[in-house]
Scaffold this active site. Structure first.
Site, PDB file in Angstrom:
ATOM      1  N   TRP A 102       0.882  -0.996  -0.164  1.00 50.00           N
ATOM      2  CA  TRP A 102       0.042   0.084   0.032  1.00 50.00           C
ATOM      3  C   TRP A 102       0.664   1.195   0.052  1.00 50.00           C
ATOM      4  O   TRP A 102       0.347   2.340  -0.433  1.00 50.00           O
ATOM      5  CB  TRP A 102      -1.086   0.051   1.113  1.00 50.00           C
ATOM      6  CG  TRP A 102      -1.927  -1.085   0.919  1.00 50.00           C
ATOM      7  CD1 TRP A 102      -2.113  -2.322   1.926  1.00 50.00           C
ATOM      8  CD2 TRP A 102      -3.031  -1.298   0.008  1.00 50.00           C
ATOM      9  NE1 TRP A 102      -3.163  -2.960   1.516  1.00 50.00           N
ATOM     10  CE2 TRP A 102      -3.711  -2.589   0.446  1.00 50.00           C
ATOM     11  CE3 TRP A 102      -3.467  -0.599  -1.027  1.00 50.00           C
ATOM     12  CZ2 TRP A 102      -4.601  -2.891  -0.205  1.00 50.00           C
ATOM     13  CZ3 TRP A 102      -4.636  -1.064  -1.785  1.00 50.00           C
ATOM     14  CH2 TRP A 102      -5.263  -2.319  -1.097  1.00 50.00           C
ATOM     15  N   ASP A 174      -1.061   6.551   6.616  1.00 49.01           N
ATOM     16  CA  ASP A 174      -2.088   5.830   6.269  1.00 49.01           C
ATOM     17  C   ASP A 174      -2.304   4.694   7.237  1.00 49.01           C
ATOM     18  O   ASP A 174      -1.250   4.004   7.574  1.00 49.01           O
ATOM     19  CB  ASP A 174      -1.679   4.964   5.051  1.00 49.01           C
ATOM     20  CG  ASP A 174      -2.781   4.006   4.394  1.00 49.01           C
ATOM     21  OD1 ASP A 174      -3.828   3.724   5.413  1.00 49.01           O
ATOM     22  OD2 ASP A 174      -2.584   3.242   3.495  1.00 49.01           O
ATOM     23  N   LYS A 198     -11.380  -2.016   8.058  1.00 46.05           N
ATOM     24  CA  LYS A 198     -10.669  -3.011   8.889  1.00 46.05           C
ATOM     25  C   LYS A 198     -10.899  -2.945  10.430  1.00 46.05           C
ATOM     26  O   LYS A 198     -11.523  -3.684  11.126  1.00 46.05           O
ATOM     27  CB  LYS A 198      -9.243  -2.843   8.738  1.00 46.05           C
ATOM     28  CG  LYS A 198      -8.908  -3.458   7.372  1.00 46.05           C
ATOM     29  CD  LYS A 198      -8.347  -2.700   6.353  1.00 46.05           C
ATOM     30  CE  LYS A 198      -7.846  -3.306   5.042  1.00 46.05           C
ATOM     31  NZ  LYS A 198      -7.279  -2.337   3.853  1.00 46.05           N
TER      32      LYS A 198
END
Ligand SMILES: *Cc1c(COP(=O)(O)O)cnc(C)c1O
Length: 363
Positions: A102, A174, A198
């Protein structure tokens, strides 16, 4: 119905009481004679849900007044672009600490909009990631517009347990896969973003936390839908928000608060991670956990058996025993157990006893 033990990497499981309350309120929301999904997002019934969720989020994060929180759409993936659109002006460069899939994507998306630099990249020769960069491996541009990091690497299973030194630069994180899994000092960050699916709630909503002061430096010549200032000023009601996702997010935050908030989650998540890594270390003759110990993620525990065939057998037999989502990401292979907030210590106990039994039978 028997509930599965859900070890999915995302969307993740939600606590049963959250689902049950949403079910009970679905058709007739709080006695209004309508479902919440049929209410106006400008009406009284929804407004209470919205304000409650935003207030509780700020409370659980212990958010200082200097920072504002907003709820957007487009996932963490939109933030890969929205961040540089707002905060990477022409003539400046942004630093990215690349620690996994990511982080790499955040770096390459920003590179389409402006100048970016890799401040570190701790990839192995086979392009996997099993550690975090050492302080001396991070080279920062003192004039960088910001430094971007990924607090937890969902696919490869590494997590920062203390922050990298940004040397006074504006730090952006992030936190999609570990937000509210333990307390953080939000004041240390100029911006935080996290897809909700999540640790926070269902997919369809993304939390963004920003230092209000930094907004003065943001570009104003981008469309309003992409400007943090617009969304913050409008209290996340600039346009129609994902009302049902925000409602579930609010219910999930109430559940987190009842478990002791971020500190309660930290104790719960540490106990789960200790139990699972403890088993992996104890059974190290059979299972291999590739991540360096100091970088082990509490959220995504990556491991493998002696062969890919046994990995497949493990995931298939575990699924038969009611344990979902244990196959590793397609780019990492092997196995992965995601231990987000909603996963209970008993779920992990069941997984460990399955692992013991599997190793005994196949080892
Ligand atoms: C899941 C994930 C993303 C992608 O999130 P989307 O909401 O699907 O865009 C980005 N970063 C991290 C760390 C993730 O875990």
């Amino acid at each position: 119905m028997t509930r599965k033990l859900n070890f999915n990497a995302g969307p993740a499981g939600l606590p049963l009481p959250v689902l049950e309350e949403a079910r009970d309120q679905f058709v007739d929301f709080r006695g209004t004679g309508m479902s919440l999904v049929e209410h106006s997002h400008r009406g009284k019934a929804y407004d209470a849900v919205h304000q409650e969720a935003l207030a509780l989020f700020a409370e659980l994060l212990n958010l200082p007044k200097t920072h504002g929180a907003m709820l957007l759409q487009g996932g963490a993936s939109l933030q890969f672009a929205m961040l540089p659109l707002n905060f990477l002006p022409a003539g400046k460069s942004a630093d990215y600490i690349v620690t996994g899939h990511w982080a790499k994507l955040a770096f390459s998306e920003a590179g389409k909009l402006g100048t970016v630099r890799k401040a570190a990249d701790c990839a192995n020769v086979d392009k996997t990631y099993t550690r975090l960069p050492k302080p001396e491996e991070i080279s920062l541009d003192p004039k960088a517009a910001y430094v971007h990091m990924t607090s937890n690497n969902t696919i490869f299973g590494t997590e920062w347990s203390s922050l990298p030194d940004a040397k006074g630069a504006r730090l952006v994180a992030d936190m999609s896969s570990d937000i509210l899994s333990r307390p953080i000092d939000a004041a240390k960050f100029s911006l935080i973003y996290a897809g909700a699916q999540k640790n926070l709630g269902p997919a369809g909503l993304t939390a963004v936390i920003v230092d209000r002061d930094w907004l003065k430096d943001a570009r104003a010549d981008v469309p309003d839908i992409l400007r943090y200032q617009k969304h913050l000023d409008a209290q996340s009601l600039y346009h129609t928000p994902p009302v049902f996702a925000i409602y579930l997010f609010g219910l999930n935050l109430k559940w987190i608060k009842a478990q002791g908030g971020a500190a309660g989650m930290e104790a719960r998540n540490k106990a789960k991670a200790d139990a699972l890594y403890g088993a992996l270390d104890r059974l190290s003759g059979f299972y291999k956990a590739p991540v360096e110990k100091a970088a082990r993620s509490w959220m995504n525990v990556v491991f493998r058996t002696p062969t890919p065939e046994l990995d497949d057998a493990f995931a298939a037999e575990a699924a038969k025993a009611g344990m979902e989502g244990l196959k590793g990401h397609r780019s990492a292979g092997g196995l992965r157990a995601s231990l987000y907030n909603a996963v209970s210590p008993d779920d992990v106990k069941a997984l460990v006893s399955f692992m013991d039994d599997f190793a005994k039978r196949k080892g």
